[in-house]
Each structure stands twice: as structure tokens, then as C-alpha cells.
Design a protein around this motif. Structure first.
Motif, PDB file in Angstrom:
ATOM      1  N   LYS A  32      73.128 -24.680 -29.645  1.00  0.00           N
ATOM      2  CA  LYS A  32      72.991 -25.260 -28.297  1.00  0.00           C
ATOM      3  C   LYS A  32      73.481 -24.264 -27.247  1.00  0.00           C
ATOM      4  O   LYS A  32      72.851 -24.091 -26.201  1.00  0.00           O
ATOM      5  CB  LYS A  32      73.764 -26.578 -28.176  1.00  0.00           C
ATOM      6  CG  LYS A  32      73.272 -27.669 -29.106  1.00  0.00           C
ATOM      7  CD  LYS A  32      71.832 -28.016 -28.824  1.00  0.00           C
ATOM      8  CE  LYS A  32      71.351 -29.135 -29.732  1.00  0.00           C
ATOM      9  NZ  LYS A  32      69.924 -29.390 -29.595  1.00  0.00           N
ATOM     10  N   LEU A  33      74.595 -23.604 -27.521  1.00  0.00           N
ATOM     11  CA  LEU A  33      75.120 -22.612 -26.584  1.00  0.00           C
ATOM     12  C   LEU A  33      74.153 -21.436 -26.439  1.00  0.00           C
ATOM     13  O   LEU A  33      73.943 -20.923 -25.334  1.00  0.00           O
ATOM     14  CB  LEU A  33      76.501 -22.133 -27.031  1.00  0.00           C
ATOM     15  CG  LEU A  33      77.607 -23.188 -26.975  1.00  0.00           C
ATOM     16  CD1 LEU A  33      78.853 -22.688 -27.692  1.00  0.00           C
ATOM     17  CD2 LEU A  33      77.911 -23.593 -25.543  1.00  0.00           C
TER      18      LEU A  33
ATOM     19  N   SER B 270      70.925 -21.606 -26.782  1.00  0.00           N
ATOM     20  CA  SER B 270      69.821 -22.119 -25.982  1.00  0.00           C
ATOM     21  C   SER B 270      70.163 -22.075 -24.489  1.00  0.00           C
ATOM     22  O   SER B 270      69.337 -21.699 -23.663  1.00  0.00           O
ATOM     23  CB  SER B 270      69.480 -23.545 -26.407  1.00  0.00           C
ATOM     24  OG  SER B 270      68.457 -24.081 -25.596  1.00  0.00           O
ATOM     25  N   LEU B 271      71.402 -22.442 -24.153  1.00  0.00           N
ATOM     26  CA  LEU B 271      71.833 -22.389 -22.751  1.00  0.00           C
ATOM     27  C   LEU B 271      71.814 -20.956 -22.234  1.00  0.00           C
ATOM     28  O   LEU B 271      71.454 -20.705 -21.081  1.00  0.00           O
ATOM     29  CB  LEU B 271      73.231 -22.990 -22.594  1.00  0.00           C
ATOM     30  CG  LEU B 271      73.325 -24.502 -22.793  1.00  0.00           C
ATOM     31  CD1 LEU B 271      74.779 -24.951 -22.795  1.00  0.00           C
ATOM     32  CD2 LEU B 271      72.531 -25.243 -21.730  1.00  0.00           C
TER      33      LEU B 271
ATOM     34  N   LYS C 172      67.700 -19.836 -22.344  1.00  0.00           N
ATOM     35  CA  LYS C 172      66.786 -20.571 -21.456  1.00  0.00           C
ATOM     36  C   LYS C 172      67.354 -20.802 -20.061  1.00  0.00           C
ATOM     37  O   LYS C 172      66.593 -21.062 -19.130  1.00  0.00           O
ATOM     38  CB  LYS C 172      66.430 -21.924 -22.078  1.00  0.00           C
ATOM     39  CG  LYS C 172      65.614 -21.796 -23.339  1.00  0.00           C
ATOM     40  CD  LYS C 172      65.279 -23.157 -23.905  1.00  0.00           C
ATOM     41  CE  LYS C 172      64.452 -23.033 -25.169  1.00  0.00           C
ATOM     42  NZ  LYS C 172      64.111 -24.358 -25.708  1.00  0.00           N
TER      43      LYS C 172
ATOM     44  N   VAL D 178      79.372 -22.578 -18.640  1.00  0.00           N
ATOM     45  CA  VAL D 178      79.315 -23.752 -19.509  1.00  0.00           C
ATOM     46  C   VAL D 178      80.672 -24.442 -19.514  1.00  0.00           C
ATOM     47  O   VAL D 178      80.760 -25.667 -19.380  1.00  0.00           O
ATOM     48  CB  VAL D 178      78.879 -23.370 -20.945  1.00  0.00           C
ATOM     49  CG1 VAL D 178      78.983 -24.563 -21.880  1.00  0.00           C
ATOM     50  CG2 VAL D 178      77.449 -22.816 -20.931  1.00  0.00           C
TER      51      VAL D 178
ATOM     52  N   ASN E 224      81.471 -21.588 -30.318  1.00  0.00           N
ATOM     53  CA  ASN E 224      80.396 -20.672 -30.682  1.00  0.00           C
ATOM     54  C   ASN E 224      80.664 -20.009 -32.030  1.00  0.00           C
ATOM     55  O   ASN E 224      79.739 -19.748 -32.792  1.00  0.00           O
ATOM     56  CB  ASN E 224      80.216 -19.619 -29.585  1.00  0.00           C
ATOM     57  CG  ASN E 224      78.884 -18.930 -29.661  1.00  0.00           C
ATOM     58  OD1 ASN E 224      77.873 -19.545 -29.973  1.00  0.00           O
ATOM     59  ND2 ASN E 224      78.878 -17.652 -29.365  1.00  0.00           N
TER      60      ASN E 224
ATOM     61  N   LEU F 280      77.385 -31.662 -23.418  1.00  0.00           N
ATOM     62  CA  LEU F 280      76.782 -30.394 -23.835  1.00  0.00           C
ATOM     63  C   LEU F 280      75.338 -30.609 -24.270  1.00  0.00           C
ATOM     64  O   LEU F 280      74.441 -29.858 -23.881  1.00  0.00           O
ATOM     65  CB  LEU F 280      77.597 -29.763 -24.964  1.00  0.00           C
ATOM     66  CG  LEU F 280      76.985 -28.529 -25.634  1.00  0.00           C
ATOM     67  CD1 LEU F 280      76.884 -27.371 -24.652  1.00  0.00           C
ATOM     68  CD2 LEU F 280      77.805 -28.127 -26.849  1.00  0.00           C
ATOM     69  N   LEU F 281      75.098 -31.635 -25.056  1.00  0.00           N
ATOM     70  CA  LEU F 281      73.734 -31.928 -25.517  1.00  0.00           C
ATOM     71  C   LEU F 281      72.818 -32.285 -24.352  1.00  0.00           C
ATOM     72  O   LEU F 281      71.658 -31.851 -24.305  1.00  0.00           O
ATOM     73  CB  LEU F 281      73.758 -33.055 -26.545  1.00  0.00           C
ATOM     74  CG  LEU F 281      74.501 -32.747 -27.843  1.00  0.00           C
ATOM     75  CD1 LEU F 281      74.587 -33.991 -28.713  1.00  0.00           C
ATOM     76  CD2 LEU F 281      73.862 -31.591 -28.586  1.00  0.00           C
TER      77      LEU F 281
ATOM     78  N   GLU G  87      72.064 -29.095 -22.428  1.00  0.00           N
ATOM     79  CA  GLU G  87      71.057 -28.300 -23.139  1.00  0.00           C
ATOM     80  C   GLU G  87      69.671 -28.911 -22.956  1.00  0.00           C
ATOM     81  O   GLU G  87      68.689 -28.200 -22.782  1.00  0.00           O
ATOM     82  CB  GLU G  87      71.427 -28.196 -24.627  1.00  0.00           C
ATOM     83  CG  GLU G  87      70.643 -27.129 -25.359  1.00  0.00           C
ATOM     84  CD  GLU G  87      69.367 -27.625 -25.994  1.00  0.00           C
ATOM     85  OE1 GLU G  87      68.452 -26.812 -26.213  1.00  0.00           O
ATOM     86  OE2 GLU G  87      69.278 -28.841 -26.266  1.00  0.00           O
ATOM     87  N   TYR G  88      69.584 -30.228 -22.956  1.00  0.00           N
ATOM     88  CA  TYR G  88      68.303 -30.904 -22.721  1.00  0.00           C
ATOM     89  C   TYR G  88      67.781 -30.584 -21.314  1.00  0.00           C
ATOM     90  O   TYR G  88      66.600 -30.283 -21.137  1.00  0.00           O
ATOM     91  CB  TYR G  88      68.462 -32.419 -22.902  1.00  0.00           C
ATOM     92  CG  TYR G  88      67.212 -33.193 -22.587  1.00  0.00           C
ATOM     93  CD1 TYR G  88      66.173 -33.279 -23.509  1.00  0.00           C
ATOM     94  CD2 TYR G  88      67.064 -33.830 -21.359  1.00  0.00           C
ATOM     95  CE1 TYR G  88      65.015 -33.979 -23.219  1.00  0.00           C
ATOM     96  CE2 TYR G  88      65.908 -34.534 -21.061  1.00  0.00           C
ATOM     97  CZ  TYR G  88      64.889 -34.609 -21.982  1.00  0.00           C
ATOM     98  OH  TYR G  88      63.738 -35.299 -21.683  1.00  0.00           O
TER      99      TYR G  88
ATOM    100  N   ASP H  35      66.565 -27.053 -21.217  1.00  0.00           N
ATOM    101  CA  ASP H  35      65.311 -26.969 -21.958  1.00  0.00           C
ATOM    102  C   ASP H  35      64.143 -27.474 -21.101  1.00  0.00           C
ATOM    103  O   ASP H  35      63.087 -26.846 -21.066  1.00  0.00           O
ATOM    104  CB  ASP H  35      65.411 -27.762 -23.259  1.00  0.00           C
ATOM    105  CG  ASP H  35      64.175 -27.597 -24.123  1.00  0.00           C
ATOM    106  OD1 ASP H  35      63.858 -26.446 -24.491  1.00  0.00           O
ATOM    107  OD2 ASP H  35      63.520 -28.617 -24.418  1.00  0.00           O
TER     108      ASP H  35
END
Length: 111
Positions: A7-8, A10-11, A14, A22, A37, A51-52, A55-56, A59
């Protein structure tokens, strides 16, 4: 690589977000994000939920913006949020408002 580390990543990829950003959004320290991490620690359940959701959001924004633009959008005042930045709302626990705005942005692109 553990799930939190993905997830990290991805942040970072993206949303062009660094650990310090973060950490600031999640109300924690950059060192803590670094431990997540590395798999040496895991976020508390409420922090992990945020956090989720972050990330969404990133995304979803990645379908509209380049990574640097998505990062700028998160930290910039938004007219549709009455001049507040999405980052400020996330820090205040008002992430649902940011999710709604991102959904509206995406819907208007696909009309």
C-alpha cells in the motif's frame, strides 16, 4: 513485501507521496511508516483503515492525474471542499468527504 508495504509503495508510485507526507496524513511519525514498510511494525486498526482509504483515493486519482498532480490535488485547497484541502480533511478524520469528492470527479469524467 507485506500488504502494508505494498500500500505504501502504491502511494509512492501513484501519488508521489513520501513517508513524511503519509505520516502527516495518518497522524504518525515518518519512522513509524518506515517500520511498517520494513514489516517491523503494523498500524493500529483505525490507522490502517485510513491508510487503506488513502491508498484507494490515490488509486482513483491515478486514473485522472499523473502522480505529482495527484499529490498536489491532495494537498491543495479545493473549491468543492469549501477551500479545505483533502489532506486537512483526512487529518481531521473527515475522509468520507474526500471519498465523495473523488467519486464525483470520476463520475463527471465518465459522463
Amino acid at each position: 513485501m507485506n500488504a502494508v508495504a505494498r500500500k505504501l509503495e502504491s502511494l509512492r508510485s501513484k501519488g508521489a507521496m513520501r513517508n513524511i507526507e503519509v505520516a502527516n496524513l495518518l497522524g504518525t511519525r515518518p519512522e513509524t511508516v518506515s517500520r511498517w514498510n520494513q514489516g517491523r511494525a503494523y498500524p493500529h486498526p483505525n490507522t490502517e483503515k485510513t491508510l487503506l482509504e488513502l491508498e484507494y483515493i490515490v488509486d482513483q486519482l491515478s486514473e485522472l492525474y499523473e502522480p505529482d498532480e495527484a499529490r498536489q490535488w491532495i494537498f491543495s485547497p479545493q473549491k468543492l471542499l469549501s477551500g479545505a484541502s483533502p489532506a486537512a480533511l483526512i487529518r481531521e478524520g473527515r475522509i468520507d468527504e474526500v471519498l465523495r469528492l473523488v467519486s464525483q470527479l470520476r463520475d463527471s469524467v465518465y459522463l
